[in-house]
Motif scaffolding. Structure first.
Motif, mmCIF file in Angstrom:
data_model
loop_
_atom_site.group_PDB
_atom_site.id
_atom_site.type_symbol
_atom_site.label_atom_id
_atom_site.label_comp_id
_atom_site.label_asym_id
_atom_site.label_seq_id
_atom_site.Cartn_x
_atom_site.Cartn_y
_atom_site.Cartn_z
ATOM 1 N N SER A 11 -17.511 36.825 69.256
ATOM 2 C CA SER A 11 -17.686 36.586 67.815
ATOM 3 C C SER A 11 -16.779 35.458 67.340
ATOM 4 O O SER A 11 -16.417 35.393 66.165
ATOM 5 C CB SER A 11 -17.380 37.868 67.020
ATOM 6 O OG SER A 11 -16.053 38.323 67.277
ATOM 7 N N ARG A 18 -20.497 26.827 64.097
ATOM 8 C CA ARG A 18 -20.902 26.755 62.690
ATOM 9 C C ARG A 18 -19.933 25.901 61.882
ATOM 10 O O ARG A 18 -20.350 25.094 61.036
ATOM 11 C CB ARG A 18 -20.971 28.163 62.087
ATOM 12 C CG ARG A 18 -22.137 28.993 62.538
ATOM 13 C CD ARG A 18 -22.250 30.276 61.732
ATOM 14 N NE ARG A 18 -23.388 31.075 62.149
ATOM 15 C CZ ARG A 18 -23.810 32.158 61.517
ATOM 16 N NH1 ARG A 18 -23.177 32.585 60.433
ATOM 17 N NH2 ARG A 18 -24.852 32.841 61.962
ATOM 18 N N ARG A 66 -16.290 33.849 60.088
ATOM 19 C CA ARG A 66 -16.421 34.909 61.087
ATOM 20 C C ARG A 66 -16.812 36.227 60.432
ATOM 21 O O ARG A 66 -17.623 36.989 60.984
ATOM 22 C CB ARG A 66 -15.124 35.082 61.878
ATOM 23 C CG ARG A 66 -15.257 36.153 62.956
ATOM 24 C CD ARG A 66 -14.011 36.281 63.826
ATOM 25 N NE ARG A 66 -14.192 37.367 64.781
ATOM 26 C CZ ARG A 66 -13.922 38.644 64.531
ATOM 27 N NH1 ARG A 66 -13.406 38.994 63.338
ATOM 28 N NH2 ARG A 66 -14.139 39.583 65.444
ATOM 29 N N GLU A 67 -16.261 36.506 59.261
ATOM 30 C CA GLU A 67 -16.638 37.734 58.559
ATOM 31 C C GLU A 67 -18.130 37.730 58.251
ATOM 32 O O GLU A 67 -18.817 38.755 58.366
ATOM 33 C CB GLU A 67 -15.827 37.884 57.272
ATOM 34 C CG GLU A 67 -14.403 38.340 57.494
ATOM 35 C CD GLU A 67 -14.339 39.675 58.205
ATOM 36 O OE1 GLU A 67 -15.056 40.615 57.776
ATOM 37 O OE2 GLU A 67 -13.593 39.787 59.195
ATOM 38 N N GLU A 68 -18.654 36.572 57.865
ATOM 39 C CA GLU A 68 -20.093 36.459 57.617
ATOM 40 C C GLU A 68 -20.874 36.664 58.919
ATOM 41 O O GLU A 68 -21.904 37.340 58.939
ATOM 42 C CB GLU A 68 -20.423 35.083 57.033
ATOM 43 C CG GLU A 68 -19.845 34.820 55.659
ATOM 44 C CD GLU A 68 -20.155 33.417 55.171
ATOM 45 O OE1 GLU A 68 -20.930 32.700 55.855
ATOM 46 O OE2 GLU A 68 -19.627 33.029 54.119
ATOM 47 N N TYR A 69 -20.357 36.081 59.995
ATOM 48 C CA TYR A 69 -21.058 36.159 61.267
ATOM 49 C C TYR A 69 -21.154 37.596 61.775
ATOM 50 O O TYR A 69 -22.205 38.031 62.254
ATOM 51 C CB TYR A 69 -20.341 35.283 62.303
ATOM 52 C CG TYR A 69 -21.004 35.307 63.665
ATOM 53 C CD1 TYR A 69 -22.079 34.466 63.944
ATOM 54 C CD2 TYR A 69 -20.549 36.168 64.670
ATOM 55 C CE1 TYR A 69 -22.700 34.490 65.186
ATOM 56 C CE2 TYR A 69 -21.170 36.199 65.909
ATOM 57 C CZ TYR A 69 -22.242 35.366 66.161
ATOM 58 O OH TYR A 69 -22.865 35.398 67.385
ATOM 59 N N GLN A 71 -21.201 40.245 60.118
ATOM 60 C CA GLN A 71 -22.156 41.012 59.319
ATOM 61 C C GLN A 71 -23.553 40.853 59.891
ATOM 62 O O GLN A 71 -24.364 41.789 59.876
ATOM 63 C CB GLN A 71 -22.115 40.546 57.857
ATOM 64 C CG GLN A 71 -20.823 40.863 57.122
ATOM 65 C CD GLN A 71 -20.512 42.339 57.075
ATOM 66 O OE1 GLN A 71 -21.392 43.163 56.782
ATOM 67 N NE2 GLN A 71 -19.281 42.702 57.364
ATOM 68 N N GLU A 72 -23.847 39.674 60.388
ATOM 69 C CA GLU A 72 -25.146 39.393 61.004
ATOM 70 C C GLU A 72 -25.201 39.890 62.446
ATOM 71 O O GLU A 72 -26.255 40.329 62.925
ATOM 72 C CB GLU A 72 -25.416 37.886 60.993
ATOM 73 C CG GLU A 72 -25.349 37.235 59.628
ATOM 74 C CD GLU A 72 -25.297 35.710 59.734
ATOM 75 O OE1 GLU A 72 -25.591 35.181 60.822
ATOM 76 O OE2 GLU A 72 -24.961 35.063 58.728
ATOM 77 N N HIS A 73 -24.062 39.775 63.141
ATOM 78 C CA HIS A 73 -23.981 40.134 64.562
ATOM 79 C C HIS A 73 -22.771 41.047 64.759
ATOM 80 O O HIS A 73 -21.704 40.577 65.157
ATOM 81 C CB HIS A 73 -23.840 38.875 65.423
ATOM 82 C CG HIS A 73 -24.861 37.825 65.138
ATOM 83 N ND1 HIS A 73 -26.118 37.833 65.703
ATOM 84 C CD2 HIS A 73 -24.812 36.731 64.338
ATOM 85 C CE1 HIS A 73 -26.793 36.788 65.277
ATOM 86 N NE2 HIS A 73 -26.034 36.113 64.441
ATOM 87 N N PRO A 74 -22.922 42.330 64.501
ATOM 88 C CA PRO A 74 -21.768 43.249 64.579
ATOM 89 C C PRO A 74 -21.090 43.234 65.948
ATOM 90 O O PRO A 74 -21.742 43.060 66.982
ATOM 91 C CB PRO A 74 -22.405 44.619 64.298
ATOM 92 C CG PRO A 74 -23.633 44.306 63.495
ATOM 93 C CD PRO A 74 -24.149 43.019 64.059
#
Length: 216
Positions: A11, A18, A66-69, A71-74
């Motif tokens: 992650s 990005r 990373r926090e956004e990522y 959320q999409e990819h736990p």
């Protein structure tokens, strides 16, 4: 074993991509080589020099992305991770996990498997990455008595310098250049899945290390 990218899904490098591309730059092997497995402040300074801006602010932006990522990819354990830990326990080898985040990351995502690791269980390497010397000394071993399993070629390069056994797991799409960089570094054993790290491979690596042929 490294935690993110080996036992858990990666992650971090997808977020690096990005961040780089959000600044209008093309993501490349050079970015991966310079940023992965570095102390956070070192990576942030290098990224700021390349991308512009303040290093501290860039680091904050990175962790926000990373926090956004996640959320999409736990964050989750990779397929075969539990079985690999069971294999290591059966072989009665001392096992420790390491990574750049603090211990809470280990406790949150691998806490139920804490019994599979030997004290201290987890080592935060942010202040001394990649950490091969420090972890080896923590266990009071020689460098030729230790095996590192990691997803980053920088760690492989340090392992080679110290004559330490290494298995590469470049793994997921975020590490677009790590397999190539590991091959360039002369890594003999590169796996695509954790299922490939079975007792046979572990005993092969152990024999090569004992004979001084792990990098030969």
């Amino acid at each position: 074993m490294n935690i993110d990218g080996v036992l858990l899904n990666d992650s971090f490098s997808p977020v690096m991509r990005r961040l780089v591309e959000s600044r209008g730059r093309a993501y490349s092997a050079r970015f991966e080589r310079e940023l992965l497995s570095q102390p956070q402040h070192v990576a942030a300074r290098w990224a700021a020099d390349e991308l512009g801006g303040d290093a501290e602010q860039l680091l904050k932006e990175y962790f926000a992305l990373r926090e956004e990522y996640v959320q999409e990819h736990p964050v989750h354990m990779l397929d075969g991770a539990a079985e690999l830990l069971a294999t290591l326990r059966a072989l009665q080898v001392r096992t420790v996990c390491y990574g750049g985040l603090d211990r809470s990351h280990f406790a949150r995502h691998l806490g139920e498997f804490a019994h599979c690791f030997d004290a201290p269980g987890y080592v935060c390497t942010n202040d001394f990455r990649p950490g091969i010397r420090e972890i080896t000394e923590l266990f009071g071993l020689r460098h030729d008595q230790v095996l590192f399993i990691d997803d980053v070629a920088r760690v492989a390069g340090t392992a080679r310098e110290r004559g330490t056994a290494f298995i590469g797991h470049p793994g997921e799409s975020g590490h677009g250049y790590q397999r190539q960089l590991m091959e360039t570094a002369g890594v003999r054993h590169i796996v695509g899945t954790l299922w490939e790290i079975d007792e046979t491979l572990l005993r092969t690596v152990d024999a090569e290390a004992a004979a001084g042929r792990i990098w030969g």
